[in-house]
Design an enzyme around this catalytic site. Structure first.
Site, short mmCIF file in Angstrom:
data_model
loop_
_atom_site.label_atom_id
_atom_site.label_comp_id
_atom_site.label_asym_id
_atom_site.label_seq_id
_atom_site.Cartn_x
_atom_site.Cartn_y
_atom_site.Cartn_z
N HIS A 31 -15.82 12.20 111.99
CA HIS A 31 -16.90 11.22 111.81
C HIS A 31 -16.67 10.06 112.79
CE1 HIS A 31 -20.06 9.38 109.28
NE2 HIS A 31 -19.43 8.24 109.49
N HIS A 64 -22.29 8.71 113.41
CA HIS A 64 -23.02 7.81 112.50
C HIS A 64 -23.39 6.57 113.30
CE1 HIS A 64 -22.75 5.02 108.70
NE2 HIS A 64 -23.97 5.13 109.17
N MET A 66 -24.71 3.15 113.66
CA MET A 66 -25.06 1.88 113.00
C MET A 66 -25.52 0.94 114.11
SD MET A 66 -21.89 1.80 110.34
CE MET A 66 -20.95 3.08 111.14
N GLY A 140 -20.38 -1.34 108.52
CA GLY A 140 -19.92 -2.31 109.52
C GLY A 140 -18.42 -2.39 109.67
N GLY A 143 -12.24 0.20 105.55
CA GLY A 143 -11.32 -0.37 104.57
C GLY A 143 -11.95 -1.13 103.41
N GLY A 174 -17.68 5.36 102.75
CA GLY A 174 -17.25 4.01 102.39
C GLY A 174 -16.36 4.02 101.16
N GLY A 195 -12.01 7.28 105.84
CA GLY A 195 -11.42 6.68 107.04
C GLY A 195 -10.00 6.25 106.81
#
Length: 220
Positions: A31, A64, A66, A140, A143, A174, A195
């Protein structure tokens, strides 16, 4: 329902992308978070780096975006090597036209929704997309902690996909970790972006396997 694990490289060591991608060779996708500093208050990577990633990645690339103006930019990420390209509903001027263009180029077309964006307007046009990405944090930054109040939205998406009979993946992104992946799988997600859970673990390869096993135990 098959489970897909798509580790986000946002938290990896960017000075050794080839080595870091090699650690997740057992994942389904890599990703890649593209942020432009406008749509989200963070700046990451663009087309040239995605091209480099696509050259060395052992697994297909899940981009992805953004970014603002995905109508203009998204096709370039297919050309750069993205096998799946997801753009944000909030940013696209003509989402159906864009999804059709991405598919025509041979990529999977995904549409992403921020936490406050309702899914209902997109349920009648599900057939135009290959994947729905339901953000489980504000996009954005890596973590962040998982927003569990997004699970009813995932459930509504799953019910609509089942009703449609179409093979549309439901991705969550997320705060996905060993603690939260089962909750998301229970709600109906089948594609998981993790992530920091993967790249901050002692062994990324083992973490991908552990996440997959947890999700498989809860898939519908």
């Amino acid at each position: 329902m098959s489970i897909r694990i798509s580790p986000s490289i946002l938290n990896c060591d960017f000075s050794d992308l080839q080595g870091e991608l090699g650690k997740i060779s057992n994942a389904d996708w890599a990703h890649v978070d593209v942020m432009d500093g406008h749509f989200v208050p963070n700046l990451t990577i663009g087309v040239p780096v995605v091209e480099a990633i696509a050259r060395v990645s052992p697994v297909p690339i899940d981009c992805h975006l953004m970014i603002e103006n995905p109508d203009i930019w998204a096709p370039q990420y297919v050309e750069a090597g993205g096998s799946s390209v997801t753009f944000h509903a909030e940013a696209a001027q003509a989402p159906l036209r864009l999804a059709r263009e991405l598919r025509k180029m041979g990529a999977r077309a995904g549409i992403a929704l921020k936490p406050a964006t309702p899914i209902e307007p997109y349920l009648d046009i599900l057939n135009e997309f290959d994947m729905l990405l339901i953000m489980t944090v504000e996009p954005g930054f890596g973590g962040q902690s998982f927003i569990d109040t997004m699970m009813p939205k995932v459930q509504r998406a799953r019910a609509a996909v089942e009703k449609s009979g179409l093979d549309i993946w439901i991705q969550v992104d997320g705060g996905i970790s060993r603690k939260t992946i089962e909750i998301a799988a229970d709600a109906g997600a089948d594609t998981f972006v993790a992530g920091s859970a993967v790249y901050k673990s002692a062994d990324a390869y083992a973490e991908v396997a552990a996440l997959r096993e947890l999700a498989q135990g809860h898939c519908h």
